[in-house]
Scaffold this motif. Sequence first.
Motif, PDB file in Angstrom:
ATOM      1  N   GLN A  19       7.724  -4.401   2.727  1.00 56.37           N
ATOM      2  CA  GLN A  19       7.201  -5.110   3.892  1.00 56.37           C
ATOM      3  C   GLN A  19       5.968  -4.414   4.456  1.00 56.37           C
ATOM      4  OE1 GLN A  19      10.841  -5.360   6.362  1.00 56.37           O
ATOM      5  NE2 GLN A  19      10.598  -7.578   6.282  1.00 56.37           N
ATOM      6  N   GLN A  20       6.011  -3.093   4.532  1.00 56.20           N
ATOM      7  CA  GLN A  20       4.853  -2.343   5.026  1.00 56.20           C
ATOM      8  C   GLN A  20       3.689  -2.410   4.038  1.00 56.20           C
ATOM      9  OE1 GLN A  20       4.613  -1.198   7.977  1.00 56.20           O
ATOM     10  NE2 GLN A  20       6.749  -1.262   8.657  1.00 56.20           N
ATOM     11  N   TRP A  21       4.025  -2.376   2.759  1.00 49.30           N
ATOM     12  CA  TRP A  21       3.010  -2.433   1.697  1.00 49.30           C
ATOM     13  C   TRP A  21       2.185  -3.709   1.803  1.00 49.30           C
ATOM     14  CZ3 TRP A  21       2.156   1.063  -2.455  1.00 49.30           C
ATOM     15  CH2 TRP A  21       1.319   0.589  -3.465  1.00 49.30           C
ATOM     16  N   GLN A  22       2.856  -4.808   2.102  1.00 41.94           N
ATOM     17  CA  GLN A  22       2.158  -6.092   2.206  1.00 41.94           C
ATOM     18  C   GLN A  22       1.154  -6.121   3.351  1.00 41.94           C
ATOM     19  OE1 GLN A  22       5.555  -8.902   2.298  1.00 41.94           O
ATOM     20  NE2 GLN A  22       4.735  -9.743   0.403  1.00 41.94           N
ATOM     21  N   LYS A  23       1.354  -5.296   4.353  1.00 44.73           N
ATOM     22  CA  LYS A  23       0.467  -5.294   5.522  1.00 44.73           C
ATOM     23  C   LYS A  23      -0.761  -4.397   5.330  1.00 44.73           C
ATOM     24  CE  LYS A  23       4.461  -5.827   8.615  1.00 44.73           C
ATOM     25  NZ  LYS A  23       5.246  -5.182   9.713  1.00 44.73           N
ATOM     26  N   ILE A  24      -0.802  -3.622   4.249  1.00 48.80           N
ATOM     27  CA  ILE A  24      -1.898  -2.667   4.038  1.00 48.80           C
ATOM     28  C   ILE A  24      -3.150  -3.385   3.535  1.00 48.80           C
ATOM     29  CG2 ILE A  24      -2.654  -0.618   2.760  1.00 48.80           C
ATOM     30  CD1 ILE A  24       0.267   0.221   2.555  1.00 48.80           C
ATOM     31  N   PHE A  39      -5.863  -2.634   1.414  1.00 47.33           N
ATOM     32  CA  PHE A  39      -6.217  -1.590   0.454  1.00 47.33           C
ATOM     33  C   PHE A  39      -7.725  -1.417   0.296  1.00 47.33           C
ATOM     34  CE2 PHE A  39      -1.804  -2.262  -0.758  1.00 47.33           C
ATOM     35  CZ  PHE A  39      -1.386  -0.971  -0.999  1.00 47.33           C
ATOM     36  N   SER A  40      -8.510  -2.379   0.754  1.00 40.86           N
ATOM     37  CA  SER A  40      -9.964  -2.230   0.698  1.00 40.86           C
ATOM     38  C   SER A  40     -10.440  -1.143   1.656  1.00 40.86           C
ATOM     39  CB  SER A  40     -10.650  -3.553   1.040  1.00 40.86           C
ATOM     40  OG  SER A  40     -10.373  -3.941   2.375  1.00 40.86           O
ATOM     41  N   GLN A  41      -9.586  -0.801   2.628  1.00 40.94           N
ATOM     42  CA  GLN A  41      -9.935   0.221   3.617  1.00 40.94           C
ATOM     43  C   GLN A  41      -9.259   1.563   3.335  1.00 40.94           C
ATOM     44  OE1 GLN A  41     -12.197  -0.562   6.014  1.00 40.94           O
ATOM     45  NE2 GLN A  41     -12.305  -2.574   5.040  1.00 40.94           N
ATOM     46  N   VAL A  42      -8.519   1.644   2.216  1.00 35.27           N
ATOM     47  CA  VAL A  42      -7.763   2.858   1.908  1.00 35.27           C
ATOM     48  C   VAL A  42      -8.489   3.679   0.844  1.00 35.27           C
ATOM     49  CG1 VAL A  42      -5.607   3.796   0.994  1.00 35.27           C
ATOM     50  CG2 VAL A  42      -5.569   1.793   2.490  1.00 35.27           C
ATOM     51  N   THR A  43      -8.720   4.945   1.146  1.00 34.05           N
ATOM     52  CA  THR A  43      -9.304   5.880   0.190  1.00 34.05           C
ATOM     53  C   THR A  43      -8.482   7.162   0.204  1.00 34.05           C
ATOM     54  OG1 THR A  43     -11.533   5.021   0.588  1.00 34.05           O
ATOM     55  CG2 THR A  43     -11.363   7.174  -0.481  1.00 34.05           C
ATOM     56  N   ILE A  44      -7.988   7.544  -0.957  1.00 28.75           N
ATOM     57  CA  ILE A  44      -7.191   8.769  -1.045  1.00 28.75           C
ATOM     58  C   ILE A  44      -8.126   9.965  -1.174  1.00 28.75           C
ATOM     59  CG2 ILE A  44      -5.471  10.036  -2.385  1.00 28.75           C
ATOM     60  CD1 ILE A  44      -4.236   7.419  -3.193  1.00 28.75           C
ATOM     61  N   MET A  90      -0.502  15.194   3.141  1.00 27.25           N
ATOM     62  CA  MET A  90      -0.377  13.929   2.428  1.00 27.25           C
ATOM     63  C   MET A  90      -0.757  12.767   3.343  1.00 27.25           C
ATOM     64  SD  MET A  90       2.598  12.811  -0.188  1.00 27.25           S
ATOM     65  CE  MET A  90       2.074  14.197  -1.195  1.00 27.25           C
ATOM     66  N   VAL A  91      -0.334  12.843   4.613  1.00 30.82           N
ATOM     67  CA  VAL A  91      -0.718  11.817   5.581  1.00 30.82           C
ATOM     68  C   VAL A  91      -2.222  11.844   5.801  1.00 30.82           C
ATOM     69  CG1 VAL A  91      -0.517  11.117   7.997  1.00 30.82           C
ATOM     70  CG2 VAL A  91       1.531  11.771   6.724  1.00 30.82           C
ATOM     71  N   GLU A  92      -2.808  13.033   5.904  1.00 24.63           N
ATOM     72  CA  GLU A  92      -4.257  13.148   6.088  1.00 24.63           C
ATOM     73  C   GLU A  92      -5.014  12.563   4.900  1.00 24.63           C
ATOM     74  OE1 GLU A  92      -5.816  16.973   6.970  1.00 24.63           O
ATOM     75  OE2 GLU A  92      -4.900  17.086   8.964  1.00 24.63           O
ATOM     76  N   SER A  93      -4.483  12.738   3.696  1.00 30.63           N
ATOM     77  CA  SER A  93      -5.183  12.240   2.506  1.00 30.63           C
ATOM     78  C   SER A  93      -5.269  10.721   2.483  1.00 30.63           C
ATOM     79  CB  SER A  93      -4.475  12.735   1.234  1.00 30.63           C
ATOM     80  OG  SER A  93      -3.228  12.085   1.053  1.00 30.63           O
ATOM     81  N   ILE A  94      -4.324  10.057   3.159  1.00 29.85           N
ATOM     82  CA  ILE A  94      -4.305   8.594   3.184  1.00 29.85           C
ATOM     83  C   ILE A  94      -4.976   8.037   4.439  1.00 29.85           C
ATOM     84  CG2 ILE A  94      -2.821   6.543   3.130  1.00 29.85           C
ATOM     85  CD1 ILE A  94      -2.749   8.168   0.567  1.00 29.85           C
ATOM     86  N   THR A  95      -4.750   8.667   5.584  1.00 34.45           N
ATOM     87  CA  THR A  95      -5.261   8.130   6.854  1.00 34.45           C
ATOM     88  C   THR A  95      -6.674   8.588   7.176  1.00 34.45           C
ATOM     89  OG1 THR A  95      -4.350   9.992   8.118  1.00 34.45           O
ATOM     90  CG2 THR A  95      -2.921   8.082   7.789  1.00 34.45           C
ATOM     91  N   GLY A 133       1.598   3.481  11.040  1.00 32.05           N
ATOM     92  CA  GLY A 133       1.703   2.034  10.866  1.00 32.05           C
ATOM     93  C   GLY A 133       2.031   1.643   9.442  1.00 32.05           C
ATOM     94  N   PRO A 134       1.450   0.546   8.947  1.00 31.81           N
ATOM     95  CA  PRO A 134       1.777   0.047   7.602  1.00 31.81           C
ATOM     96  C   PRO A 134       1.480   1.033   6.476  1.00 31.81           C
ATOM     97  CG  PRO A 134       0.626  -1.624   8.883  1.00 31.81           C
ATOM     98  CD  PRO A 134       0.546  -0.357   9.676  1.00 31.81           C
ATOM     99  N   LEU A 135       0.572   1.993   6.709  1.00 27.98           N
ATOM    100  CA  LEU A 135       0.256   2.967   5.660  1.00 27.98           C
ATOM    101  C   LEU A 135       1.472   3.779   5.236  1.00 27.98           C
ATOM    102  CD1 LEU A 135      -3.248   4.316   6.766  1.00 27.98           C
ATOM    103  CD2 LEU A 135      -2.720   2.872   4.791  1.00 27.98           C
ATOM    104  N   VAL A 136       2.528   3.725   6.046  1.00 25.54           N
ATOM    105  CA  VAL A 136       3.763   4.410   5.665  1.00 25.54           C
ATOM    106  C   VAL A 136       4.305   3.849   4.354  1.00 25.54           C
ATOM    107  CG1 VAL A 136       5.378   2.861   6.852  1.00 25.54           C
ATOM    108  CG2 VAL A 136       5.943   5.281   6.631  1.00 25.54           C
ATOM    109  N   GLY A 137       3.991   2.591   4.066  1.00 30.57           N
ATOM    110  CA  GLY A 137       4.427   1.958   2.821  1.00 30.57           C
ATOM    111  C   GLY A 137       3.776   2.567   1.594  1.00 30.57           C
TER     112      GLY A 137
END
Length: 325
Positions: free
Chosen positions: A30-35, A37-42, A219-224, A272-276
């Motif tokens: 459910q959280q994954w669907q809200k992400i 991904f165009s705004q996510v950079t690891i 790990m949270v910093e690498s995603i957020t 938020g949704p990035l937890v997914g």
Amino acid sequence: MSKTGTILKTILKSVLFLLVLTGVGYAIYQQWQKIDFSQVTIRLVPMVLALGMLIGVSTVQMISYRMLLRAYARPPGWLAMLAVAWVPPLGKYIPGKVAALMAAMALLKRFSIPTAVAVSVVLVLDGLAVLAGLISGLPVLYWEPVRQIVPWAWVACIPVIATGVVCLWPSVFGRLINLLLTRLGKSPLPRLPTASEYLVPVLCAFSQWGLAGLSLMWMVESITDQDQWHRFPLFISFAALSQTIGYLALFAPGGIGVREAILLAGLTPLVGPLVGLIVPLRALSQIVVDVMLACIGLGILARLKSSPGTIPATSSAVIPPSDST
């Protein structure tokens, strides 16, 4: 327990594990669907640091392992201890969580450590890690989102932490372990470690949760892509509580499912949704590190086996009993 009772118990554990896994998997989906991904950079650097801290956790556990062995017997060398500490943890992914203990006992036997000492040391280290994990994790009850749901839960922190500190005292903890060993039909500890011999293992028990907190934070910093240092104490509590409760959940191999459920509950208000994305990545990272370190440990064992004289054949390394407590 009868054969039928054992089968029913196994079925119950399997059903419970599947229910938890399904529920957690659905929540992550459910959280994954809200992400977006165009705004996510690891980010690579925080991710590498996060993995490094997971390796650090296992290394600190190895140091604690060897220092406590010194209280009872002549421990293996540092290189051999890497194998002793890094190979058995793969057994936690086998249902029942007995395989890790059996593997540790078998490896220690190869290095002339008697079975009674091996069982005692593993139980002591597990007990220290669990108590330190609960003490490190309970402060999360003071966190405002938790207090809004269970406003008086923080009151439980004081007596639980106080009890944990008392139980960690060498003479008290040693007697508790002896009581447990007696109930299991095992020989009691040949002697109780002195306070100085307990100091390093206790410090390591708490240090591992600090490293686990750093790993989760990075790990949270690498995603957020956001600095999380102001939340570092929270990450220690999340890591300690999730890993400890996951370990105590005997129905969940490796704590899988239980650990992720706690992290989902704790991290969702923060990211938020990035937890997914963060929670499954954290679980995958742990498995990768465990497998990698186990492979290194097996390589060390193969090297020691091929070197004459590196693995003693006798087993008379027990340190004589002492009246020290």
